[in-house]
Design a protein around this motif. Structure first.
Motif, PDB file in Angstrom:
ATOM      1  N   ALA A   1      10.360  10.743   3.642  1.00 26.64           N
ATOM      2  CA  ALA A   1       9.561  11.105   2.373  1.00 26.64           C
ATOM      3  C   ALA A   1       8.422   9.188   2.188  1.00 26.64           C
ATOM      4  O   ALA A   1       8.856   8.506   2.519  1.00 26.64           O
ATOM      5  CB  ALA A   1       9.763  11.179   1.737  1.00 26.64           C
ATOM      6  N   SER A   2       7.459   9.942   1.983  1.00 27.08           N
ATOM      7  CA  SER A   2       6.700   8.992   1.667  1.00 27.08           C
ATOM      8  C   SER A   2       5.296   8.475   0.997  1.00 27.08           C
ATOM      9  O   SER A   2       4.791   9.824   0.758  1.00 27.08           O
ATOM     10  CB  SER A   2       6.011   8.129   3.284  1.00 27.08           C
ATOM     11  OG  SER A   2       5.163   8.800   4.136  1.00 27.08           O
ATOM     12  N   ILE A   3       4.141   7.550  -0.178  1.00 27.56           N
ATOM     13  CA  ILE A   3       4.201   7.303  -0.494  1.00 27.56           C
ATOM     14  C   ILE A   3       2.321   6.183  -0.530  1.00 27.56           C
ATOM     15  O   ILE A   3       3.156   5.621  -0.601  1.00 27.56           O
ATOM     16  CB  ILE A   3       4.454   8.118  -2.162  1.00 27.56           C
ATOM     17  CG1 ILE A   3       3.070   8.046  -2.805  1.00 27.56           C
ATOM     18  CG2 ILE A   3       5.282   6.752  -2.118  1.00 27.56           C
ATOM     19  CD1 ILE A   3       3.925   8.820  -4.446  1.00 27.56           C
ATOM     20  N   SER A   4       1.234   6.892  -0.339  1.00 27.20           N
ATOM     21  CA  SER A   4       0.543   5.518  -0.586  1.00 27.20           C
ATOM     22  C   SER A   4      -0.454   5.801  -1.823  1.00 27.20           C
ATOM     23  O   SER A   4       0.109   5.515  -3.097  1.00 27.20           O
ATOM     24  CB  SER A   4      -1.023   6.256   0.153  1.00 27.20           C
ATOM     25  OG  SER A   4      -1.164   7.025  -0.418  1.00 27.20           O
TER      26      SER A   4
ATOM     27  N   PHE B   1      13.399  17.493  -1.885  1.00 27.03           N
ATOM     28  CA  PHE B   1      12.715  15.930  -2.095  1.00 27.03           C
ATOM     29  C   PHE B   1      11.418  15.520  -2.955  1.00 27.03           C
ATOM     30  O   PHE B   1      10.297  16.288  -2.495  1.00 27.03           O
ATOM     31  CB  PHE B   1      13.043  15.486  -0.992  1.00 27.03           C
ATOM     32  CG  PHE B   1      14.875  14.988  -0.578  1.00 27.03           C
ATOM     33  CD1 PHE B   1      15.754  15.486  -1.424  1.00 27.03           C
ATOM     34  CD2 PHE B   1      14.543  13.614   0.400  1.00 27.03           C
ATOM     35  CE1 PHE B   1      16.871  15.861  -0.854  1.00 27.03           C
ATOM     36  CE2 PHE B   1      15.444  13.741   0.624  1.00 27.03           C
ATOM     37  CZ  PHE B   1      17.391  15.073   0.609  1.00 27.03           C
ATOM     38  N   THR B   2      11.398  14.663  -4.096  1.00 23.83           N
ATOM     39  CA  THR B   2      10.468  14.192  -4.545  1.00 23.83           C
ATOM     40  C   THR B   2      10.014  12.606  -4.804  1.00 23.83           C
ATOM     41  O   THR B   2      11.000  12.351  -4.914  1.00 23.83           O
ATOM     42  CB  THR B   2      10.562  15.212  -6.051  1.00 23.83           C
ATOM     43  OG1 THR B   2      10.103  16.355  -5.930  1.00 23.83           O
ATOM     44  CG2 THR B   2       8.621  14.286  -6.233  1.00 23.83           C
ATOM     45  N   ILE B   3       8.983  12.497  -4.097  1.00 22.41           N
ATOM     46  CA  ILE B   3       8.676  10.739  -4.366  1.00 22.41           C
ATOM     47  C   ILE B   3       7.944  10.205  -5.390  1.00 22.41           C
ATOM     48  O   ILE B   3       6.517  11.078  -5.160  1.00 22.41           O
ATOM     49  CB  ILE B   3       8.532  10.107  -2.536  1.00 22.41           C
ATOM     50  CG1 ILE B   3       8.914   8.807  -2.950  1.00 22.41           C
ATOM     51  CG2 ILE B   3       6.696  10.801  -2.058  1.00 22.41           C
ATOM     52  CD1 ILE B   3       8.369   8.633  -1.131  1.00 22.41           C
TER      53      ILE B   3
ATOM     54  N   ASP C   1       0.945  -1.094   0.112  1.00 22.99           N
ATOM     55  CA  ASP C   1       0.106   0.320  -0.216  1.00 22.99           C
ATOM     56  C   ASP C   1       0.859   1.287   0.259  1.00 22.99           C
ATOM     57  O   ASP C   1       0.949   2.056  -1.188  1.00 22.99           O
ATOM     58  CB  ASP C   1      -0.750   0.248   1.067  1.00 22.99           C
ATOM     59  CG  ASP C   1      -1.910   1.213   1.060  1.00 22.99           C
ATOM     60  OD1 ASP C   1      -2.408   1.549   2.159  1.00 22.99           O
ATOM     61  OD2 ASP C   1      -2.092   1.634   0.437  1.00 22.99           O
ATOM     62  N   THR C   2       1.441   1.245   1.400  1.00 24.39           N
ATOM     63  CA  THR C   2       2.219   2.636   0.745  1.00 24.39           C
ATOM     64  C   THR C   2       4.205   3.084   1.452  1.00 24.39           C
ATOM     65  O   THR C   2       3.991   1.121   2.333  1.00 24.39           O
ATOM     66  CB  THR C   2       1.959   3.366   3.083  1.00 24.39           C
ATOM     67  OG1 THR C   2       0.449   3.908   2.227  1.00 24.39           O
ATOM     68  CG2 THR C   2       2.796   4.645   2.826  1.00 24.39           C
ATOM     69  N   ILE C   3       4.671   3.285   0.462  1.00 15.94           N
ATOM     70  CA  ILE C   3       5.873   2.756   0.691  1.00 15.94           C
ATOM     71  C   ILE C   3       6.680   4.103   0.605  1.00 15.94           C
ATOM     72  O   ILE C   3       6.456   5.614   0.976  1.00 15.94           O
ATOM     73  CB  ILE C   3       7.008   2.310  -0.330  1.00 15.94           C
ATOM     74  CG1 ILE C   3       5.855   1.086  -0.728  1.00 15.94           C
ATOM     75  CG2 ILE C   3       8.422   2.573  -0.874  1.00 15.94           C
ATOM     76  CD1 ILE C   3       6.813   0.157  -1.691  1.00 15.94           C
ATOM     77  N   GLY C   4       7.760   4.154   1.698  1.00  8.53           N
ATOM     78  CA  GLY C   4       8.506   5.148   2.199  1.00  8.53           C
ATOM     79  C   GLY C   4       9.861   5.206   3.323  1.00  8.53           C
ATOM     80  O   GLY C   4       9.774   3.999   2.270  1.00  8.53           O
TER      81      GLY C   4
END
Length: 122
Positions: free
Chosen positions: A48-51, A66-68, A31-34
């Protein structure tokens, strides 16, 4: 599911690096990775993390640099790091969890990849 992190290296201050975290195996549960980082003598911190739905969270000190992003088709999450500073030097780890990307406690992230070292020289 295995997470594989790569892309670290040595860069001068002001330079850029892009880290990648590739998920292998039964990725439907991801689901979510960080991205976490840990500098010598310091605690691990969520950078940083993104769902899966592209909800994102950033550490305040990296938010403008930074950009995820993620490519769900390739089961890969990227961390583009610009304007790097010596204080960004650390081992960077990717991790996954089910749920909010804003959970910062490392023990709440179930799976971890191996670290990749980022060294920023002054």
């Amino acid at each position: 599911v295995q997470l594989q992190a790569f892309g670290g290296g040595l860069v001068q201050a002001g330079g850029s690096l892009r880290l990648s975290c590739a998920a292998r195996g039964s990725t439907s549960s991801i689901d979510t990775i960080g991205w976490y980082r840990q500098a010598p003598g310091k605690q691990r911190e969520l950078v940083a993390s993104i769902s899966r739905g592209d909800s994102m969270h950033y550490l305040a000190s990296v938010k403008d640099r930074f950009t995820i992003s993620r490519d769900n088709a390739k089961n890969t999450v990227f961390l583009q790091m610009n304007s790097l500073k010596p204080e960004d030097t650390a081992v960077y780890y990717c991790a996954s969890r089910v749920g909010s990307p804003r959970v910062t406690t490392a023990s709440d992230w179930g799976r971890w990849g191996q670290g990749t070292l980022v060294t920023v020289s002054s």
